[in-house]
Design a protein around this motif. Structure first.
Motif, mmCIF file in Angstrom:
data_model
loop_
_atom_site.group_PDB
_atom_site.id
_atom_site.type_symbol
_atom_site.label_atom_id
_atom_site.label_comp_id
_atom_site.label_asym_id
_atom_site.label_seq_id
_atom_site.Cartn_x
_atom_site.Cartn_y
_atom_site.Cartn_z
ATOM 1 N N ASN A 190 71.582 27.897 -5.207
ATOM 2 C CA ASN A 190 70.232 27.347 -5.347
ATOM 3 C C ASN A 190 70.274 25.919 -5.880
ATOM 4 O OD1 ASN A 190 68.894 29.608 -4.394
ATOM 5 N ND2 ASN A 190 68.792 30.572 -6.397
ATOM 6 N N LEU A 193 71.499 23.929 -3.039
ATOM 7 C CA LEU A 193 70.432 23.760 -2.051
ATOM 8 C C LEU A 193 69.364 22.802 -2.561
ATOM 9 C CD1 LEU A 193 69.977 27.423 -0.747
ATOM 10 C CD2 LEU A 193 70.845 25.479 0.531
ATOM 11 N N ARG A 194 69.045 22.955 -3.872
ATOM 12 C CA ARG A 194 68.039 22.064 -4.441
ATOM 13 C C ARG A 194 68.528 20.617 -4.411
ATOM 14 N NH1 ARG A 194 67.742 24.422 -8.932
ATOM 15 N NH2 ARG A 194 66.329 26.064 -8.236
ATOM 16 N N GLU A 197 68.427 19.603 -0.836
ATOM 17 C CA GLU A 197 67.050 19.327 -0.433
ATOM 18 C C GLU A 197 66.575 17.999 -1.016
ATOM 19 O OE1 GLU A 197 63.399 19.863 1.396
ATOM 20 O OE2 GLU A 197 65.331 20.866 1.680
ATOM 21 N N GLN A 198 66.921 17.776 -2.292
ATOM 22 C CA GLN A 198 66.562 16.496 -2.894
ATOM 23 C C GLN A 198 67.254 15.340 -2.187
ATOM 24 O OE1 GLN A 198 67.562 16.920 -7.008
ATOM 25 N NE2 GLN A 198 65.840 18.294 -7.474
ATOM 26 N N ARG A 200 68.265 15.449 0.926
ATOM 27 C CA ARG A 200 67.628 15.314 2.237
ATOM 28 C C ARG A 200 66.291 14.577 2.123
ATOM 29 N NH1 ARG A 200 63.792 17.534 5.082
ATOM 30 N NH2 ARG A 200 63.255 18.948 3.385
ATOM 31 N N GLN A 201 65.529 14.938 1.073
ATOM 32 C CA GLN A 201 64.254 14.254 0.869
ATOM 33 C C GLN A 201 64.456 12.765 0.595
ATOM 34 O OE1 GLN A 201 62.252 16.367 -2.220
ATOM 35 N NE2 GLN A 201 61.729 18.131 -0.926
#
Length: 671
Positions: A190, A193-194, A197-198, A200-201
């Motif tokens: 997680n 992934l977080r 994701e951050q 990726r953002q």
């Protein structure tokens, strides 16, 4: 031993010889006195009795240990020899003595036999007691063995249970450990992934910023190019300054053309590369500054010449400017030919704009679409009310999903789709996605469904018909039936169609001052994404799909509708469209494609409706209009032109327009 002594035949005891020996010895001593005196006989008998009594214990002592006094054959033989010797020594024994001895022996044997029986009985009882004791002991031992065995089984079962419980506990512990490891890994994943994701953002944000900057630079380039082109128009020596023959502006014009070519080359290069860089923007800005300087120099030179001449011919200059403006308007807008459906000969010039009545009709449809959008603004702009958003989603699905399901399926299923759409527009409840939907759920629901349904029909022409040409007819027959019952859907359909495909008006939008290049490309029907225009083949494919759908609609009617009424948008509109297309200047690649698609789908119906007039129109296309298309078509655009030419030649040669592929026959509706 006892049993053997009782059961064996009676024999003389091994001590009998010894007894007899003594008795005979005593008898020999007593015989002589007995012969002399009788009283001694009694004494002899008494002695014999006593000796017998003595012998008896001795014999009893000798015979009691039966196990150790087993007579052997050798000893027996010795006794017998002794007896024979005694008999020889004493050849004559008194019968009374013998009988007495024998009686004593038998009495002894009888007593011994009775004692043996008693011993045997006692031994049997003792043996039985021992057997019973042994049996009881064995039974007790068997019980103890069974108890021990049962105890061992219980212990083994208990041990097995303990092992199983231990293994279960170990398994549970392992499972808990695995769960803990899984939770730990899940936490780590997680976190990763977080972080991903951050990341990726951040990347998306950077990419978005980069695209925005790139698009901003590209828009800047387009604006610079537009300004450069506008400035370059000001230095056309043959346009603005024909009245100043002493001033040679060719140098300014050549340099202006070079700057325009430089800017166009930079934009073309950056478009191929993606987005322009800051260096490209700087280069184009330098080119713009140079163009401005060029214009400034030219204007200064022109201003000096004009100021010198203004005093002499100011009025003449004004008149010439007016004439130049009129000539410019004449070039931009050539008068339309007088070609009508009657087949008059066409003039040299053709229109570049649509007729005034056609443009008024086009604008009325667009205004009606805008009014429809405004009428359901309460649904479309709702963001906070979840109930209204849910109604909006359900209504949109109920309107668009049945249209998406239209294909060359059986006529009965096509009728079910038509009834479902008609019921929805009539205010009845329909089932969509397992939910009951009705336009009465919201006051603006009907306008919303009208708009979305018309938009979906056009989208089907743009996408489905463009990919599968046969799909035009089932979609068109449903759209025609809905149009006949609900005319507002037809008006909105035309508004959507004209906006996405202006050639269906027909209408060639002009580039107006202040309109960006991207917006102008969208007005022409092109799709522009990220400042990139779609490929020409994809554009022609979409336009072809929409024209085919339109050509199918104007000739088809819903077979289960009111056959006495007229078609809401029939073949007369198709004839008008064809006549107006031939009155306008052709466009390279576009005109040939659209005319071919329209005539292939609708040509047979127009031929049956207009007959001779139609064939005159076909001859006009081949002899006059086709050469115009051919004149503006480049070598890379000859595919659509040759396909159109072959179609014209075959139709004129056979005097027949074949039925289009995919036409709905009468047998289709019986399935």
């Amino acid at each position: 031993d006892i049993l053997e002594g009782c059961m064996s035949p009676l024999v003389l005891s091994p001590y009998s010889g010894w007894v007899l020996d003594r008795m005979i010895g005593q008898s020999a001593q007593e015989i002589t006195p007995s012969r002399s005196s009788t009283p001694k006989e009694s004494t002899l008998l008494a002695n014999q009795s006593s000796s017998l009594e003595k012998v008896t214990p001795a014999s009893r002592r000798g015979s009691s240990p039966l196990s150790s006094a087993e007579p052997s054959e050798t000893k027996g033989n010795d006794d017998l020899s002794l007896l024979e010797t005694d008999q020889e020594v004493f050849p004559a024994v008194l019968p009374s003595k013998v009988a007495e001895v024998e009686g004593c022996i038998r009495m002894y044997e009888e007593m011994h036999r009775l004692k043996g029986k008693e011993g045997l009985r006692q031994r049997q009882e003792q043996q039985e007691q021992m057997v019973r004791a042994v049996y009881d002991l064995a039974s007790e031992q068997l019980k103890r063995f069974d108890e021990l065995k049962e105890l061992k089984q219980h212990q083994e079962f208990q041990d097995l249970q303990e092992v199983m419980e231990k293994s279960s506990k170990e398994a549970q512990g392992q499972q808990e450990k695995l769960k803990e490891e899984h939770r730990h890994r899940a936490k780590v994943l997680n976190l990763k992934l977080r972080e991903a994701e951050q990341q990726r953002q951040r990347q998306e944000e950077l990419e978005r910023l980069r695209k925005e900057e790139g698009q901003e630079r590209l828009r800047r380039l387009y604006s610079i190019q537009e300004e450069v082109l506008q400035l370059n128009q000001q230095i056309d020596p043959n346009y603005r300054h024909k009245d100043l023959p002493r001033i040679d502006l060719s140098a300014y014009s050549n340099r202006g053309n070079q700057i325009c070519g430089l800017v166009s080359g930079l934009i073309r290069t950056t478009s191929e590369r993606g987005f322009p860089t800051q260096v490209d923007v700087a280069n184009t800005e330098r080119a713009l500054q140079e163009m401005r300087g060029l214009i400034s120099s030219m204007q200064q030179e022109i201003a000096a010449a004009v100021e010198e001449k203004r005093r002499k011919d100011e009025e003449e200059e004004r008149q010439k400017k007016k004439e130049l403006l009129k000539k410019e308007q004449m070039k931009a807008q050539t008068p339309a030919p007088a070609q009508q459906s009657g087949g008059k000969q066409q003039k040299e010039g053709l229109q570049v704009k649509a007729e005034e009545s056609t443009m008024q009709w086009y604008q009325q449809l667009q205004d009606a679409a805008e009014q429809c959008i405004a009428s359901f603004s309460g649904i479309s702009n709702c963001k906070d009310n979840n109930e209204v958003k849910k109604i909006k989603t359900d209504l949109q699905k109920a309107a668009t999903i049945p249209v998406s399901q239209i294909s060359r399926i059986a006529g009965s299923q096509l009728r079910e789709i038509f009834d479902k759409i008609n019921n929805l527009l009539s205010g009845k409840s329909v089932q969509s996605g397992g939910r009951t939907v009705s336009v009465t759920q919201h006051p603006q629901g009907l306008d919303f469904v009208y708009y979305k349904l018309a938009e979906k029909f056009v989208n089907q022409g743009e996408e489905e018909v463009a990919s599968h040409r046969d799909a035009a007819f089932p979609i068109a027959v449903v759209a025609s039936g809905i149009w006949e019952i609900h005319p507002r859907v037809g008006d909105l359909f035309l508004a959507h169609l004209h906006k996405k495909c202006p050639y269906s008006v027909p209408f060639y939008p002009a580039l107006k001052e202040g309109t960006s290049m991207e917006e102008y490309q969208r007005m022409l029907g092109y799709q522009v994404k990220d400042s990139k225009m779609e490929e020409q083949d994809h554009f022609l494919k979409r336009m072809s799909g929409m024209i085919r759908l339109y050509a199918a609609i104007i000739q088809l009617r819903w077979p289960y509708g009111n056959k006495q009424g007229t078609h809401p948008h029939g073949l007369n509109y198709g004839w008008r469209w064809l006549a107006q297309m031939l009155n306008m200047e052709p466009l390279a690649d576009v005109t040939a494609t659209l005319l071919f698609d329209f005539l292939e789908v609708c040509g047979n119906a127009l031929m049956k409706q207009y007959q001779v007039q139609f064939w005159k129109m076909m001859l006009l296309i081949r002899e006059d209009y086709f050469p115009r298309i051919e004149a503006i078509t480049s070598s890379g655009q000859m595919g659509s032109l040759m396909r159109f030419k072959q179609f014209l030649e075959e139709c004129l040669q056979q005097k027949e327009i074949p039925l289009p592929k995919g036409t709905l026959q009468s047998s289709f509706w019986r399935t």
